[in-house]
Design an enzyme around this catalytic site. Structure first.
Site, PDB file in Angstrom:
ATOM      1  CB  CYS A   1     -11.858  26.476 -34.673  1.00 26.97           C
ATOM      2  SG  CYS A   1     -12.493  28.255 -34.814  1.00 26.97           S
TER       3      CYS A   1
ATOM      4  CG  ASP B   1     -25.011 -16.627 -29.655  1.00 32.92           C
ATOM      5  OD1 ASP B   1     -24.697 -17.492 -30.641  1.00 32.92           O
ATOM      6  OD2 ASP B   1     -24.652 -16.329 -28.738  1.00 32.92           O
TER       7      ASP B   1
END
Length: 818
Positions: A16, A507
């Site tokens: 389904c 970073d």
């Protein structure tokens, strides 16, 4: 592009979900649609200029399913209880007081049940103003949900499934008892008629939705699991009715038992899904139900859902903060564990942002509401968790493809098995005779009967549901665990990719360091003059280093000078005029580009940079007059985390705008594998590309705002410590508390989730690969097949639930033991 979440009605198995997924993704204007079998929803990204919501719903309805969406977000319709009304005049007074308010669309007051139905535009009027209007008219108004708890739709679904099971089980047990008595004790008169009457409500009434779903899926050309159950129960029942007129074996007991086992399986599945989706419900329950706000000097109590931006909330010690906001008055320690996973309360003062659903531990606070509804931290967390649960993992693609052909293939295999038994009876009987010690094998039955029983076994043993639930249930449980620990997974794909990562790029500022730099050294013949000039010029900059210099000048009680013609040069420095004198502040590159000599300070700069400090040169009238060194403290857990990541054979690289001396010093201090220095903000994407070329799959860890393009470029983008804004589009994962050790938890969780997904697929494939051949050779009775089919789905769900036992601190604990 817009995104919408639709609730799907009528799905029963992976076929389904696959059918709906295919139809939606083929629609023009739909960028991506993902169907989640585990919670019966679909998340759709679509272009509203090409296709609208009604078109999406119609497309779903066209293939035999239903879909619904929540009411319009701006036009709200509510039911309220009015207290204090005694007659029709009271009702008229309330009607009049509310109807005249700008933004009220319609109002109807019913004196018979003391209720008021109202619809209004929440962009024009707040619910609190409507309540105030009723109050000023001499009455009290309360939302109905203040008196009546909202009913959990999952609970309703489970209760209905349980009711069906209890009835069908009672009938089936009684039927089995009668069958044993009829076969082994005494023949029961009109036995076939009795069991036919008992079986009818089970097969046709309690199983009505199964047959209805079967018909719809066949009509749409996408057969699903309902077709298999219908064919496994309806024909046996109807053929069994021939026993009323002919001396043949009845299959009514078999049909009834098959349907009962299917209903039992669906009930247990619904209950297990409820356990898997408990994280979302827990998050929703975390929110405060009510809030006290000040209107016209009066303190009134409203529902948290009634709050609007700008409302002034009053929060007493021990109470939950109803919504995100800014502290206007007071200070306190706040338990933010729901957001960060950290149990220690955090001190918050006037001007600080606070998160809704966190707990005020001590002082009285007045907080101005800054976010409501879907914009709040808690709503964003829920949205991210739901998005993850509705996303797909690459490993799922093959299973989805197979699921699309699974049911048709089983129907063909069933037909071939039935035909084979009739054409080659000797072959099949020879196999059955080897296993005739099994109590359900009876080779004395006629050929047609054995062929029918064998074919029915193939139909009911096959289970596409286990394949369809493998990924969604693992994502559902894992994302919930992550949310509780402050790990928010946006895309399921990240779970699979993270396990193959070869390098992690960080970073520097705010990621490896705390993000609050401080001035450490000032070298000049006139220190105060240099600091005053630098701080004055830095007022025009928003860089964190600028704030450090300004803070130092304020600390030294230095006055700020007027600046003119301010210019910032990205990644290099700033310049401007103070008292008609040109001032330059920046790094070596900046001074060289401006032809300013700094050689007298070069050796001192290198020494400072080797101590992991960032150095800025200050020039007046193109002559260097001094330098200022600023350092950002490395996070206390950074060194340990990097060491563990290195032990996991992951390359750890820092990407920074600092020069090579400072970058090398920090890299050596915390044990990084490598570093890339002198990277301008726009150069981070290229830095990540370079790493990908060198190492393969790369993860990037940053703040999610300045680093957004680099996070997007990375194979897995991880955003750290983004405060109340967790909906970072560029990040695949968001770690709310901003601590580096959470990365280890995220890696542990991702590995555990992917391991469960692989296990789920293995058991689903193993079950079908083993059981279907057994059924084809007649070695499984249909009743046993129906039970096994139900258990295969449950095995997948409960295997996913075992994720709750995963120790997310595994790597950290091993490190400390070592």
């Amino acid at each position: 592009m817009k995104q919408i979440k639709l609730e799907l009605i009528g799905m029963s198995c992976a076929s389904c979900a696959n059918s709906i997924d295919k139809v939606l993704n083929k629609l023009e204007g739909v960028k991506q649609a993902s169907v989640n079998l585990a919670n019966d929803t679909t998340l759709i990204d679509y272009d509203e200029q090409v296709i609208n919501i009604d078109d999406l719903i119609h497309a779903i309805e066209a293939i035999g399913y239903d879909a619904k969406v929540n009411q319009d977000q701006h036009h709200i319709e509510l039911m309220m209880r009015i207290e204090g009304m005694t007659c029709a005049s009271c009702a008229a007074n309330v009607d009049r007081a509310v109807r005249k308010l700008d933004g009220v669309i319609d109002v109807h007051v019913n004196i018979a049940n003391d209720k008021m139905k109202i619809s209004f535009d929440q962009n024009k009027i707040k619910l609190s103003h409507i309540k105030k209007a009723v109050y000023d008219a001499g009455y009290d108004a309360f939302l109905i949900e203040q008196f009546e708890d909202a009913i959990d739709p999952d609970l309703i679904k489970m209760q209905k499934a349980k009711q069906k099971v209890m009835i069908s089980m009672s009938i089936t047990i009684l039927m089995m008892t009668l069958m044993i008595i009829h076969m082994f004790v005494i023949e029961i008169p009109l036995y076939t008629l009795i069991v036919a009457m008992m079986g009818f409500p089970v097969v046709f009434i309690l199983g009505k939705n199964v047959h209805k779903g079967s018909f719809k899926s066949l009509k749409s050309g996408h057969p699903n699991m309902d077709v298999l159950v219908s064919l496994g129960s309806m024909p046996p029942y109807l053929i069994g009715l021939l026993g009323l007129f002919l001396p043949i074996q009845t299959f009514i007991e078999m049909a009834t038992t098959i349907m009962t086992f299917h209903l039992l399986g669906k009930f247990l599945e619904a209950r297990a899904k409820g356990k898997a989706s408990v994280a979302i419900k827990k998050l929703i329950e975390l929110g405060s139900k009510t809030a006290r706000i000040i209107i016209d000097g009066q303190e009134i109590e409203v529902l948290s859902s009634e709050l609007s931006v700008g409302d002034l909330m009053v929060i007493k010690p021990g109470e939950k903060i109803p919504s995100d906001g800014l502290i206007i008055e007071g200070e306190s320690f706040i338990d933010e564990s729901l957001a960060t996973g950290e149990s220690m309360p955090v001190r918050r003062v006037k001007g600080d942002a606070v998160i809704g659903a966190t707990i005020n531990k001590e002082g009285l606070l007045k907080v101005e509401v800054s976010k409501v509804g879907q914009d709040t931290f808690l709503a964003q967390v829920i949205h991210l968790v739901e998005a993850c649960q509705g996303s797909k993992v690459p490993i799922q693609a093959f299973a989805d493809k197979v699921t699309g052909y699974f049911v048709p293939a089983i129907m063909v295999i069933t037909l071939l098995t039935f035909t084979s038994f009739l054409i080659f009876p000797s072959f099949h009987l020879s196999i059955l005779s080897i296993f005739d010690f099994l109590p359900w094998i009876n080779t004395d039955l006629n050929q047609l009967t054995l062929a029918f029983i064998t074919a029915t076994s193939v139909l009911v043993i096959a289970c596409p549901c286990a394949l369809g639930l493998g990924t969604p249930t693992a994502l559902m449980v894992g994302s919930g665990i992550g949310a509780e620990q402050g790990i928010l997974i946006r895309q399921g794909e990240a779970v699979q990719t993270l396990k193959d990562i070869k390098a992690i790029a960080f970073d520097k500022t705010g990621t490896l360091t705390i993000g609050k730099p401080q001035v450490t050294d000032i070298l000049s013949d006139d220190i105060n003059n240099v600091l005053q000039i630098a701080a004055s010029l830095e007022q025009g900059s928003e860089h964190p280093l600028a704030q450090a210099i300004i803070s130092k000048a304020v600390e030294e009680n230095l006055d700020m000078l007027n600046i003119e013609n301010f210019t910032a040069v990205a990644g290099m420095g700033i310049l401007g005029e103070i008292n008609h004198t040109i001032i330059h502040i920046g790094n070596r590159k900046f001074m060289e580009s401006e032809s300013i000599d700094y050689k007298s300070y070069d050796e001192k700069m290198i020494n400072l940079e080797n101590d992991a400090k960032t150095v800025m040169l200050i020039a007046k009238d193109r002559k260097t007059i001094g330098l200022i060194a600023v350092a950002d403290q490395v996070k206390p857990e950074a060194k340990k985390v990097i060491e563990i990541l290195n032990q996991l054979n992951l390359k750890t690289i820092m990407i920074t705008g600092d020069n090579q001396y400072t970058a090398k010093a920090i890299a050596n201090q915390i044990g990084l594998t490598d570093y890339i220095s002198d990277v301008l903000p726009e150069g981070k994407v290229d830095a990540v590309k370079t790493l990908q070329a060198s190492y393969g799959l790369v993860s990037m860890v940053g703040d999610g705002i300045n680093d957004a393009p680099a996070l997007k470029q990375a194979n897995v983008g991880i955003a750290l410590g983004t405060g109340t804004d967790v909906a970072i589009e560029a990040a695949d994962m968001t770690l709310v508390n901003g601590q580096l050790d959470t990365i280890l938890k995220a890696i542990t969780l991702s590995n555990a989730m992917f391991k469960k997904i692989k296990q789920n697929y293995f058991w689903a494939w193993f079950y079908n690969a083993l059981m279907i051949p057994f059924a084809m050779f007649g070695l499984l009775h249909p009743m046993i097949g129906a039970a096994a089919m139900s258990l295969s789905s449950l095995n997948v769900i409960y295997n996913s639930l075992r994720l709750k036992k995963v120790n997310l601190n595994k790597y950290w604990e091993v490190y400390h033991e070592a």
